[in-house]
Write a protein that holds these residues in place. Structure first.
Motif, PDB file in Angstrom:
ATOM      1  N   LYS A  43       0.872  -1.179   0.000  1.00 23.82           N
ATOM      2  CA  LYS A  43       0.000   0.000   0.000  1.00 23.82           C
ATOM      3  C   LYS A  43       0.906   1.225   0.000  1.00 23.82           C
ATOM      4  O   LYS A  43       1.768   1.364   0.880  1.00 23.82           O
ATOM      5  N   CYS A  44       0.751   2.075  -1.023  1.00 21.06           N
ATOM      6  CA  CYS A  44       1.597   3.259  -1.147  1.00 21.06           C
ATOM      7  C   CYS A  44       0.858   4.283  -2.005  1.00 21.06           C
ATOM      8  O   CYS A  44      -0.107   3.940  -2.676  1.00 21.06           O
ATOM      9  N   ASP A  47       4.482   6.979  -4.512  1.00 19.75           N
ATOM     10  CA  ASP A  47       5.850   6.676  -4.071  1.00 19.75           C
ATOM     11  C   ASP A  47       6.046   5.184  -4.281  1.00 19.75           C
ATOM     12  O   ASP A  47       5.442   4.374  -3.588  1.00 19.75           O
ATOM     13  N   ASN A  48       6.886   4.804  -5.254  1.00 20.84           N
ATOM     14  CA  ASN A  48       7.023   3.386  -5.571  1.00 20.84           C
ATOM     15  C   ASN A  48       8.244   2.740  -4.932  1.00 20.84           C
ATOM     16  O   ASN A  48       8.692   1.681  -5.367  1.00 20.84           O
ATOM     17  N   MET A  50       8.513   1.006  -2.208  1.00 20.62           N
ATOM     18  CA  MET A  50       8.205  -0.353  -1.750  1.00 20.62           C
ATOM     19  C   MET A  50       8.046  -1.316  -2.932  1.00 20.62           C
ATOM     20  O   MET A  50       8.376  -2.498  -2.812  1.00 20.62           O
ATOM     21  N   GLU A 127       8.146   5.572   1.491  1.00 20.70           N
ATOM     22  CA  GLU A 127       6.889   5.443   2.222  1.00 20.70           C
ATOM     23  C   GLU A 127       6.061   4.278   1.697  1.00 20.70           C
ATOM     24  O   GLU A 127       6.153   3.916   0.526  1.00 20.70           O
ATOM     25  N   GLY A 128       5.258   3.707   2.565  1.00 17.75           N
ATOM     26  CA  GLY A 128       4.349   2.638   2.181  1.00 17.75           C
ATOM     27  C   GLY A 128       4.345   1.530   3.210  1.00 17.75           C
ATOM     28  O   GLY A 128       5.102   1.546   4.180  1.00 17.75           O
ATOM     29  N   GLN A 129       3.467   0.558   2.993  1.00 22.43           N
ATOM     30  CA  GLN A 129       3.339  -0.603   3.877  1.00 22.43           C
ATOM     31  C   GLN A 129       3.302  -1.854   3.025  1.00 22.43           C
ATOM     32  O   GLN A 129       2.804  -1.835   1.901  1.00 22.43           O
ATOM     33  N   ARG A 130       3.810  -2.955   3.592  1.00 18.47           N
ATOM     34  CA  ARG A 130       3.822  -4.232   2.879  1.00 18.47           C
ATOM     35  C   ARG A 130       3.095  -5.300   3.685  1.00 18.47           C
ATOM     36  O   ARG A 130       3.036  -5.245   4.901  1.00 18.47           O
TER      37      ARG A 130
END
Length: 164
Positions: A43-44, A47-48, A50, A127-130
């Motif tokens: 989820k981002c 901003d790629n 991740m 930035e982001g979540q995995r």
């Protein structure tokens, strides 16, 4: 270990009425029109970082599902990241956002479905979540579920479906 066999999502829906179908908003951009595998998520937003991190890791036939917030303001996947995904054994990418370098994506042996194409690259802020549940196209997708995609659409199952 790319899963690129001839799957037909209408046949899978008929045989497995319990599957979930994503709302029809995605277009095929990859060289494989049909692909499937276990889901891994990101989820981002615009901003790629991740995505870049994930495709650098072994995919083991998985499908990278990216909730990019549905943004139409930049691309979250291009030729270099897609080539890395191919080299590392990812079966495909479903991008709730945009991609670029579409001529090259179409030549690569990987499934790529996205909302559209955009020439601008994304930010890189880390930035982001995995590996979390992501919700878009009327469906919540969880890591470990199985995704099946072709030109008819995208479906999700709780476990791997028999393909015969």
């Amino acid at each position: 270990m790319t899963h690129s066999i001839d799957i037909v999502t209408p046949d899978l829906c008929d045989a497995h009425p319990e599957v979930t179908v994503l709302d029809p908003m995605f277009a095929n951009f990859g060289g494989l029109e049909a692909f499937y595998g276990p889901i891994r998520t990101i989820k981002c937003f615009e901003d790629n970082s991740m995505v870049k991190q994930a495709v650098a890791e072994p995919g083991n036939g998985a499908v990278l599902v990216v909730d990019a917030g549905g943004s139409h303001r930049c691309a979250m996947l291009g030729d270099m990241l897609a080539e890395q995904a191919v080299a590392n054994g990812w079966a495909g990418v479903v991008m709730y956002g945009c991609v670029r370098d579409v001529e090259i994506l179409a030549s690569l042996p990987i499934g790529v479905q996205a909302l559209g194409s955009h020439p601008r690259k994304s930010e890189k802020r880390g930035e982001g979540q995995r590996d979390i549940g992501v919700t878009f196209a009327g469906v919540t997708l969880q890591p470990g579920q199985w995704l099946y995609a072709d030109n008819n659409g995208i479906i999700v199952a709780e476990q791997e479906l028999p393909l015969s």
